[in-house]
Design a protein around this motif. Structure first.
Motif, PDB file in Angstrom:
ATOM      1  N   ARG A   1      13.845  59.245  30.867  1.00  0.00           N
ATOM      2  CA  ARG A   1      13.199  59.452  32.150  1.00  0.00           C
ATOM      3  C   ARG A   1      13.875  60.588  32.912  1.00  0.00           C
ATOM      4  O   ARG A   1      15.071  60.826  32.768  1.00  0.00           O
ATOM      5  CB  ARG A   1      13.213  58.176  32.994  1.00  0.00           C
ATOM      6  CG  ARG A   1      14.576  57.683  33.452  1.00  0.00           C
ATOM      7  CD  ARG A   1      14.419  56.335  34.112  1.00  0.00           C
ATOM      8  NE  ARG A   1      15.582  55.928  34.910  1.00  0.00           N
ATOM      9  CZ  ARG A   1      15.662  54.793  35.609  1.00  0.00           C
ATOM     10  NH1 ARG A   1      14.628  53.950  35.600  1.00  0.00           N
ATOM     11  NH2 ARG A   1      16.731  54.514  36.313  1.00  0.00           N
ATOM     12  N   CYS A   2      13.076  61.274  33.700  1.00  0.00           N
ATOM     13  CA  CYS A   2      13.584  62.306  34.593  1.00  0.00           C
ATOM     14  C   CYS A   2      13.736  61.693  35.981  1.00  0.00           C
ATOM     15  O   CYS A   2      12.782  61.133  36.527  1.00  0.00           O
ATOM     16  CB  CYS A   2      12.622  63.494  34.646  1.00  0.00           C
ATOM     17  SG  CYS A   2      13.190  64.822  35.737  1.00  0.00           S
TER      18      CYS A   2
ATOM     19  N   ALA B   1      18.085  64.101  33.570  1.00  0.00           N
ATOM     20  CA  ALA B   1      17.391  63.235  32.610  1.00  0.00           C
ATOM     21  C   ALA B   1      18.397  62.281  31.994  1.00  0.00           C
ATOM     22  O   ALA B   1      19.571  62.619  31.825  1.00  0.00           O
ATOM     23  CB  ALA B   1      16.734  64.072  31.520  1.00  0.00           C
ATOM     24  N   GLU B   2      17.919  61.081  31.657  1.00  0.00           N
ATOM     25  CA  GLU B   2      18.799  60.127  30.981  1.00  0.00           C
ATOM     26  C   GLU B   2      17.987  59.234  30.056  1.00  0.00           C
ATOM     27  O   GLU B   2      16.797  58.983  30.263  1.00  0.00           O
ATOM     28  CB  GLU B   2      19.572  59.280  31.986  1.00  0.00           C
ATOM     29  CG  GLU B   2      18.737  58.412  32.897  1.00  0.00           C
ATOM     30  CD  GLU B   2      19.602  57.621  33.873  1.00  0.00           C
ATOM     31  OE1 GLU B   2      19.360  56.399  34.003  1.00  0.00           O
ATOM     32  OE2 GLU B   2      20.502  58.219  34.502  1.00  0.00           O
ATOM     33  N   GLY B   3      18.669  58.759  29.011  1.00  0.00           N
ATOM     34  CA  GLY B   3      18.024  57.895  28.040  1.00  0.00           C
ATOM     35  C   GLY B   3      18.905  57.731  26.811  1.00  0.00           C
ATOM     36  O   GLY B   3      20.014  58.274  26.743  1.00  0.00           O
TER      37      GLY B   3
ATOM     38  N   THR C   1      23.783  55.627  21.869  1.00  0.00           N
ATOM     39  CA  THR C   1      24.617  55.816  23.047  1.00  0.00           C
ATOM     40  C   THR C   1      23.785  56.367  24.211  1.00  0.00           C
ATOM     41  O   THR C   1      22.688  56.902  24.016  1.00  0.00           O
ATOM     42  CB  THR C   1      25.773  56.782  22.754  1.00  0.00           C
ATOM     43  OG1 THR C   1      25.231  58.045  22.332  1.00  0.00           O
ATOM     44  CG2 THR C   1      26.662  56.225  21.655  1.00  0.00           C
ATOM     45  N   ASN C   2      24.323  56.226  25.419  1.00  0.00           N
ATOM     46  CA  ASN C   2      23.632  56.733  26.599  1.00  0.00           C
ATOM     47  C   ASN C   2      23.755  58.248  26.663  1.00  0.00           C
ATOM     48  O   ASN C   2      24.832  58.808  26.483  1.00  0.00           O
ATOM     49  CB  ASN C   2      24.233  56.135  27.873  1.00  0.00           C
ATOM     50  CG  ASN C   2      23.951  54.657  27.998  1.00  0.00           C
ATOM     51  OD1 ASN C   2      22.908  54.171  27.561  1.00  0.00           O
ATOM     52  ND2 ASN C   2      24.861  53.926  28.609  1.00  0.00           N
ATOM     53  N   GLY C   3      22.648  58.904  26.929  1.00  0.00           N
ATOM     54  CA  GLY C   3      22.635  60.353  27.039  1.00  0.00           C
ATOM     55  C   GLY C   3      22.179  60.803  28.410  1.00  0.00           C
ATOM     56  O   GLY C   3      21.423  60.098  29.095  1.00  0.00           O
ATOM     57  N   GLN C   4      22.645  61.976  28.817  1.00  0.00           N
ATOM     58  CA  GLN C   4      22.243  62.571  30.087  1.00  0.00           C
ATOM     59  C   GLN C   4      22.138  64.077  29.916  1.00  0.00           C
ATOM     60  O   GLN C   4      22.882  64.672  29.134  1.00  0.00           O
ATOM     61  CB  GLN C   4      23.267  62.281  31.184  1.00  0.00           C
ATOM     62  CG  GLN C   4      23.449  60.817  31.524  1.00  0.00           C
ATOM     63  CD  GLN C   4      24.491  60.628  32.618  1.00  0.00           C
ATOM     64  OE1 GLN C   4      24.243  60.920  33.778  1.00  0.00           O
ATOM     65  NE2 GLN C   4      25.671  60.157  32.239  1.00  0.00           N
ATOM     66  N   VAL C   5      21.218  64.675  30.672  1.00  0.00           N
ATOM     67  CA  VAL C   5      21.095  66.132  30.701  1.00  0.00           C
ATOM     68  C   VAL C   5      20.932  66.539  32.164  1.00  0.00           C
ATOM     69  O   VAL C   5      20.069  66.011  32.869  1.00  0.00           O
ATOM     70  CB  VAL C   5      19.884  66.635  29.884  1.00  0.00           C
ATOM     71  CG1 VAL C   5      19.837  68.163  29.908  1.00  0.00           C
ATOM     72  CG2 VAL C   5      19.945  66.125  28.451  1.00  0.00           C
ATOM     73  N   TRP C   6      21.765  67.464  32.594  1.00  0.00           N
ATOM     74  CA  TRP C   6      21.684  67.965  33.972  1.00  0.00           C
ATOM     75  C   TRP C   6      20.462  68.859  34.138  1.00  0.00           C
ATOM     76  O   TRP C   6      20.088  69.610  33.238  1.00  0.00           O
ATOM     77  CB  TRP C   6      22.952  68.756  34.311  1.00  0.00           C
ATOM     78  CG  TRP C   6      22.875  69.483  35.620  1.00  0.00           C
ATOM     79  CD1 TRP C   6      22.726  70.820  35.817  1.00  0.00           C
ATOM     80  CD2 TRP C   6      22.929  68.888  36.928  1.00  0.00           C
ATOM     81  NE1 TRP C   6      22.689  71.106  37.153  1.00  0.00           N
ATOM     82  CE2 TRP C   6      22.808  69.936  37.864  1.00  0.00           C
ATOM     83  CE3 TRP C   6      23.065  67.579  37.386  1.00  0.00           C
ATOM     84  CZ2 TRP C   6      22.826  69.718  39.242  1.00  0.00           C
ATOM     85  CZ3 TRP C   6      23.088  67.354  38.754  1.00  0.00           C
ATOM     86  CH2 TRP C   6      22.962  68.411  39.663  1.00  0.00           C
TER      87      TRP C   6
END
Length: 253
Positions: free
Chosen positions: A70-71, A97-99, A105-110
């Motif tokens: 999700r964003c 964004a995260e998912g 594992t948990n991921g994130q993108v700035w």
């Protein structure tokens, strides 16, 4: 709300900074050295993005399922006490964004951050003249510091200082950004289900504020004026709302 001033009696430091700044501003050569006007923008010249604006949603990592990512777009109204200055900052909008990653594992993108400058009460010399004289005005603008973890409430900021008498690179946290570790003030509240809108409050009262750097000949007087560096007594309160969309529901361009 916590508040601190520069080390030592505040009145003498304020007078010293005022005298130094006034004398420096009177020097004919200072304007050229500080490149007046090159860095200053009037507070309110730019605004935070709307919480419903998903245009900054970043590209997803390879191999992840867009239906499970999700964003998030969140808008905050921070109040900042740092050194000898207390200010209510202009609204900040952050997108990320995260998912789940392919390995679980948990991921994130700035994504991006948007905000506007906020006038610092008292301007460069901490007086009424500093607020009303254009040459002595001072504004502060948060900038993304390059680190964030929205699962744990960690993120970093730099604070650019803007004035007609300061060079463009004048920044608190120029060498190393300020790392915030936000703690929740209470549980999150769902304001709306459709569209989703969640409200929360958080704070950090344990961060250290470094000195301003790259401010030219006014670096020393400016740090005395702002009470920096300040290892304790700082506070950021962070009242925010956020919304989100799953990536498979975002509009395609």
């Amino acid at each position: 709300m916590l508040n601190t001033t520069a080390d030592g009696p505040r009145p003498s430091l304020a007078r010293r900074a005022a005298v130094t700044l006034a004398g420096a501003a009177a020097l004919a050569g200072l304007a050229g050295m500080c490149a007046p006007g090159s860095a200053y923008a009037e507070p309110g010249a730019a605004t935070a993005r709307s919480a419903a604006d998903f245009s900054d949603c970043p590209a997803l990592p390879a191999g992840v399922d867009p239906a499970h990512w999700r964003c998030e777009v969140h808008t905050a109204a921070p109040q900042l006490t740092m050194g000898g200055v207390t200010a209510t900052l202009a609204p900040i909008t952050m997108t990320h964004a995260e998912g789940p990653m392919p390995d679980g594992t948990n991921g994130q993108v700035w994504g991006a951050m948007h905000t506007a400058p906020t006038a610092v009460p008292g301007g460069l010399n901490g007086s009424a003249a500093g607020e009303h004289s254009r040459q002595l005005r001072l504004a502060i603008k948060p900038e993304y510091g390059g680190r964030s973890d929205f699962y744990t409430g960690q993120f970093s900021l730099r604070f650019r200082l803007l004035s007609p008498l300061l060079p463009q690179g004048c920044t608190i946290g120029a060498s190393a950004p300020i790392d915030f570790q936000l703690k929740r003030s209470g549980p999150s509240q769902w304001v709306s289900q459709d569209p989703p809108l969640i409200k929360f409050s958080a704070y950090d009262d344990a961060f250290a504020a470094p000195a301003a750097e790259d401010c030219g000949p006014l670096t020393g007087p400016l740090n005395r004026r702002l009470g920096l560096p300040a290892s304790s007594g700082n506070l950021m309160t962070y009242d925010a709302t956020y919304t989100f969309r799953m990536y498979d529901q975002l509009p395609t361009t």
